[in-house]
Enzyme design. Structure first.
Site, short mmCIF file in Angstrom:
data_model
loop_
_atom_site.label_atom_id
_atom_site.label_comp_id
_atom_site.label_asym_id
_atom_site.label_seq_id
_atom_site.Cartn_x
_atom_site.Cartn_y
_atom_site.Cartn_z
N SER A 1 28.50 29.68 -6.57
CA SER A 1 28.53 28.35 -7.15
C SER A 1 28.33 28.46 -8.66
CB SER A 1 27.43 27.48 -6.55
OG SER A 1 26.17 27.87 -7.06
N LYS A 2 28.34 27.31 -9.30
CA LYS A 2 28.22 27.27 -10.75
C LYS A 2 26.97 27.98 -11.26
CE LYS A 2 29.24 22.89 -10.42
NZ LYS A 2 30.18 22.18 -9.69
N ARG A 3 25.94 27.98 -10.42
CA ARG A 3 24.71 28.66 -10.82
C ARG A 3 24.95 30.12 -11.16
NH1 ARG A 3 21.54 29.67 -6.91
NH2 ARG A 3 22.98 29.13 -5.25
N HIS A 4 25.97 30.69 -10.55
CA HIS A 4 26.24 32.11 -10.73
C HIS A 4 27.12 32.41 -11.94
CE1 HIS A 4 25.49 31.67 -6.29
NE2 HIS A 4 24.60 32.57 -6.61
N GLY A 5 27.51 31.38 -12.68
CA GLY A 5 28.41 31.59 -13.81
C GLY A 5 29.72 30.87 -13.57
#
Length: 466
Positions: free
Chosen positions: A238-242
């Site tokens: 997800s966006k949390r990962h980049g």
RNA sequence: GGUCCCAUCGUCUAGUGGUUAGGACGCUGGCCUCUCACGCCGGAAACCGGGGUUCAAGUCCCCGUGGGACUACCA
């Protein structure tokens, strides 16, 4: 044998993300390998969240990746009449029923069930009430309550579900639009999709969908559920990962073939081979070599592949790809010069944006010397050498890499100095940095005039410092 | 909680009963060299645990453990 037809069916609620792109890629490759047809369908039955911008963004990303489709894009929302007909058919046959339970009630029951440790499935309140359609009522599919449903999955093998685990899911919402699980069945069936290749997250839906295929009298397609792509913490990417948007990678200076090559290797392999051209992939890809376990997205390896494809690419191609990526203020009107700049940097850049930033010094004679570099290499004891260089360099007729190399060798011989003595000072004078492409490459690219000007500037700089 | 899926170096993976468990990214030592990168040569690094089956198990079976997905009037 019947023609293979696959589809990619994203919902237009955002950009095309990495996971979706790989699903699309697997569908596309499977289809191209088997000489089938690849259909694009936009699942926009969620009126609240679907946007035209998202649709466009997804199409752009598909195009950028080179995943061309043979039919579509079809829009699911345009097919609601069809879906409603099918709903009606099921109601008429007693295979679906109206339900007037409110979302609030349902939510409450769900919470209670969960709290008391029971399974939070629909309790069947309206199942046998034989209700009529009323404003806000929904339609539920009357599922089998006994027996088992077997999902014959190409990747996972047979997955067996007890039908009692399946609840009566809603197939038509209060707003009259079909839900995903229903629309997907109708559309896949009516579009003659033979192979449904999609993310792992859909396996639990599949038995219910199979039941609907059967209730409607449709052939059940083949299923292939590909494992998820995970982030570094092993949770769903997800966006949390980049960056997870495909087009974000384009903007970051990635080549589409690098991303394709990277994504295909997440879950698929062909022996020890790492580099695959599009043709290789079409020739070699098949579902039987797709693994069962989820894969962690590894940006480092993607970077390596990108560097590889940048090296491989023609300079002319790169010149085109670079166009939107040059920083403002950089004038690339001189096509020949720009090409040479790119050629110098090509073997050194991991991304196109990195290439752009490395290229800065080529485009201005007003070199900003790195502080440490100037201090260490632009010193009074090298200025005689630099002076001598400017004076003799005009003797180089053909300012080619080879002739410059010869010139420099002769120069150091005459002065009886090691090349090392002038290499770094010269580099700093020409580029402002201690790290750059080879001196000879930089010089031939810059051309005699710029080179002389910059060396002279460096000499002046040394004087003003002392 | 329930259902389902998964399990080889840190990561991506090869491996379909007998291998010194291979490759790639990353890390690392060296070579090349005008710096850097590339390239080349080398190194460290893995079969989740326990039971079976078998002459033989990373490979087959079972049970654990761990991770993930789903559990919406989202898709």
């Amino acid at each position: 044998m019947e023609k293979i037809r696959t589809r990619f069916a994203p919902s237009p609620t955002g950009y095309l993300h990495i996971g979706g792109a790989r699903t699309a890629l697997f569908n596309w490759l499977y289809t191209r390998h088997h000489d089938g047809e690849f259909i694009l369908r936009i699942e926009d039955t969620d009126q609240q969240r679907s946007t035209d911008e998202s649709t466009k963004a997804i199409l752009d990303a598909m195009t950028w990746l080179g995943l061309n489709w043979d039919e579509g894009p079809y829009f699911q929302a345009h097919r609601v009449e069809l879906h409603r007909e099918m709903v009606q058919k099921l109601i008429n046959e007693g295979k679906a029923y109206y339900c007037t339970c409110s979302p609030e009630e349902l939510e409450e029951k769900r919470k209670q069930a969960l709290a008391t440790g029971k399974k939070p499935k629909y309790d069947g309140t309206c199942r046998d009430k034989n209700l009529k359609k009323t404003p806000g009522s929904v339609v539920r599919f009357r599922g089998e309550q006994s027996g088992v449903t077997i999902v014959e999955d190409i990747i996972k093998g047979n997955v067996i579900f007890n039908n009692e685990e399946l609840d009566d899911l809603i197939i038509e919402r209060g707003d009259g639009y079909p839900t995903y699980n229903f629309a997907v069945v109708i559309d896949d069936a009516l579009m003659n999709i033979t192979h449904v290749i999609r993310g792992d997250d859909h396996v639990n839906n599949t038995p219910r969908q199979i039941l609907m295929y059967q209730a409607l009298g449709f052939d059940v397609p083949k299923f292939a559920h590909v494992p998820m792509i995970l982030g570094s913490d092993k949770t769903r990417l997800s966006k949390r990962h980049g960056a997870t948007s495909v087009m974000a990678y384009k903007e970051m200076g990635f080549l589409p073939e690098a991303l394709v090559n990277y994504l295909v290797r997440l879950g698929w392999a062909h022996g020890d081979q790492e580099i695959f051209s599009q043709k290789d992939l079409i020739d070699l890809f098949d579902l039987d070599a797709v693994g069962k376990s989820p894969a962690v997205f590894n940006p480092e390896k993607l970077l390596w592949l990108n560097a590889h494809y940048i090296k491989e690419a023609s300079t002319e191609r790169l010149k085109e790809e670079m166009k939107p990526l040059w920083p403002t203020g950089i004038n690339t009107d001189d096509a020949d010069f720009t090409r040479k700049v790119i050629a110098d940097l090509q073997p050194r850049a991991k991304t196109l944006t990195e290439l752009a930033s490395m290229a800065n010094f080529y485009f201005t004679d007003e070199i900003k010397y790195e502080e440490q570099a100037a201090k260490k290499f632009l010193t009074t004891d090298v200025s005689p050498h630099l002076r001598a260089l400017v004076e003799t360099i005009s003797t180089v007729q053909n300012f080619s890499k080879e002739d410059i190399e010869i010139f420099l060798i002769n120069f150091t011989k005459e002065k009886n100095i090691k090349f090392k003595i002038i290499a770094q000072p010269l580099r700093v004078a020409l580029t402002g940095k201690t790290v750059s492409p080879g001196i000879d490459e930089v010089m031939t690219t810059l051309g005699k005039e710029r080179v002389c000007r910059r060396i002279q500037n460096a000499i002046n700089y040394i004087e003003t410092q002392n």
